[in-house]
Scaffold this active site. Sequence first.
Site, PDB file in Angstrom:
ATOM      1  N   ASP A  12      36.253 175.609 120.478  1.00  0.00           N
ATOM      2  CA  ASP A  12      35.690 176.497 119.763  1.00  0.00           C
ATOM      3  C   ASP A  12      34.671 177.188 119.909  1.00  0.00           C
ATOM      4  O   ASP A  12      33.805 176.624 120.538  1.00  0.00           O
ATOM      5  CB  ASP A  12      35.744 175.814 118.091  1.00  0.00           C
ATOM      6  N   HIS A  29      36.250 184.376 125.774  1.00  0.00           N
ATOM      7  CA  HIS A  29      37.636 183.302 126.035  1.00  0.00           C
ATOM      8  C   HIS A  29      37.502 183.554 127.968  1.00  0.00           C
ATOM      9  O   HIS A  29      37.625 182.133 128.118  1.00  0.00           O
ATOM     10  CB  HIS A  29      38.570 184.304 126.023  1.00  0.00           C
ATOM     11  N   LEU A 122      46.032 162.558 136.326  1.00  0.00           N
ATOM     12  CA  LEU A 122      45.542 162.986 134.949  1.00  0.00           C
ATOM     13  C   LEU A 122      46.739 163.900 134.397  1.00  0.00           C
ATOM     14  O   LEU A 122      47.356 164.437 135.173  1.00  0.00           O
ATOM     15  CB  LEU A 122      44.278 163.810 135.027  1.00  0.00           C
TER      16      LEU A 122
HETATM   17  C1  FPP Z   1      38.514 179.229 120.121  1.00  0.00           C
HETATM   18  O1  FPP Z   1      37.599 179.984 120.224  1.00  0.00           O
HETATM   19  C2  FPP Z   1      39.292 179.347 121.300  1.00  0.00           C
HETATM   20  C3  FPP Z   1      40.646 179.471 121.344  1.00  0.00           C
HETATM   21  C4  FPP Z   1      41.599 179.842 120.312  1.00  0.00           C
HETATM   22  C5  FPP Z   1      41.146 179.737 122.625  1.00  0.00           C
HETATM   23  C6  FPP Z   1      40.953 178.777 123.540  1.00  0.00           C
HETATM   24  C7  FPP Z   1      41.093 179.385 124.899  1.00  0.00           C
HETATM   25  C8  FPP Z   1      40.400 179.098 125.950  1.00  0.00           C
HETATM   26  C9  FPP Z   1      39.190 178.299 126.065  1.00  0.00           C
HETATM   27  C10 FPP Z   1      40.477 179.829 127.263  1.00  0.00           C
HETATM   28  C11 FPP Z   1      41.958 179.722 127.911  1.00  0.00           C
HETATM   29  C12 FPP Z   1      42.330 178.140 127.997  1.00  0.00           C
HETATM   30  C13 FPP Z   1      43.025 177.964 128.952  1.00  0.00           C
HETATM   31  C14 FPP Z   1      43.247 176.293 128.825  1.00  0.00           C
HETATM   32  C15 FPP Z   1      44.064 178.553 129.740  1.00  0.00           C
HETATM   33  P1  FPP Z   1      37.488 181.232 118.900  1.00  0.00           P
HETATM   34  O2  FPP Z   1      37.993 182.364 119.580  1.00  0.00           O
HETATM   35  O3  FPP Z   1      38.016 180.626 117.702  1.00  0.00           O
HETATM   36  O4  FPP Z   1      35.983 181.363 118.669  1.00  0.00           O
HETATM   37  P2  FPP Z   1      35.015 181.691 117.558  1.00  0.00           P
HETATM   38  O5  FPP Z   1      35.010 180.439 116.678  1.00  0.00           O
HETATM   39  O6  FPP Z   1      33.773 181.998 117.966  1.00  0.00           O
HETATM   40  O7  FPP Z   1      35.823 183.045 116.895  1.00  0.00           O
END
Ligand code: FPP
Length: 224
Positions: A12, A29, A122
Site C-alpha cells: 500500500d 505505481h 520460489l
Molecule cells: C496500493 O497502493 C497498491 C495497489 C492497489 C497496486 C499494487 C501494484 C503495484 C505495487 C505495482 C504493480 C505490481 C505488480 C506485481 C505487477 P495505493 O494505490 O492504494 O496507494 P495509496 O494508499 O497511496 O492510494
Amino acid sequence: MNSINHVAIIMDGNGRWGLKRNKSRNFGHRAGLVTVENIIKHTIKKKIKYLTLFAFSTENWKRPKKEIKFLFSLLEEFIIKKLDVFQKEDIKLKIIGSKIKLKKIESILNKAQKKTNNNKRLQINLALNYGSKNEIIDSVKKLIKNKEIINIKNIDKNLYTKFIPKPDILIRTGNTHRVSNFLLWQIAYTEIYFEKKLWPDFKVKDYDRIINDFKNVKRNYGNI
Ligand code: FPP
C-alpha cells in the site's frame, strides 16, 4: 527460532508516494514495481518458498478507469518482461483471485503460469481481482453442492490457496492498519506487521528487520 515459509504483502501507498512528489498516482505505481523486484530477489536470498503479493483487489475496480488501465498495463509489462527471468531463477507464478473480469489478460496469465508451473525455488502468488470474503463463500458453496461436510479442512481445500501453506508473516505498508479483505481465512495465526513507509520506500533492510523480528516471536496457536 521460527522458520519462514510464506510471506504475504499488501503493497500500500503507491498512489500517495506519487502525489507526494507532485507526480501522478501512476508514477507511484511504477515506482512500486521497483520495490516488488527487490523484495522478490531478497525473498529468494532468504530461501523463503512462498511470496503472496496483493496486486489488485475486487474492490479496486472502484478506482478511476485510467488508473485501472495503467495498473493492468504495468502488470502485463511486468509479466512479459520477467517471464524468462522467472524461468531462469526457478520461480513459479500463480495467480490467485477470480478470473471474471480478467479476460483481456487471461492468455498472458495462463501462459506465464503454464511455463513456470514446474519451478521450485520460489512461488509467487499474485493476488489479482482477489477478495477473501468471496473466496470463502465460493468454497462453502462448492461443499454444499457436493454434499460435503463443512469443516476447516474442506473449506481450505476449495480456496485459491489450497496447496499453499498459511502465511507466517503479513506485511502491510502505507501506515494503514487494516487487512482489506486479503487472505482473511488464511491469516488466522499469521504475524501481522504494519509498516509506516509507503510501498516504494520499503527497502530490503525494512524487510530484513521484519524477518529477524519474526524469527523470535513466540507462536502459541491458542496454547500458552
Ligand atoms: C496500493 O497502493 C497498491 C495497489 C492497489 C497496486 C499494487 C501494484 C503495484 C505495487 C505495482 C504493480 C505490481 C505488480 C506485481 C505487477 P495505493 O494505490 O492504494 O496507494 P495509496 O494508499 O497511496 O492510494
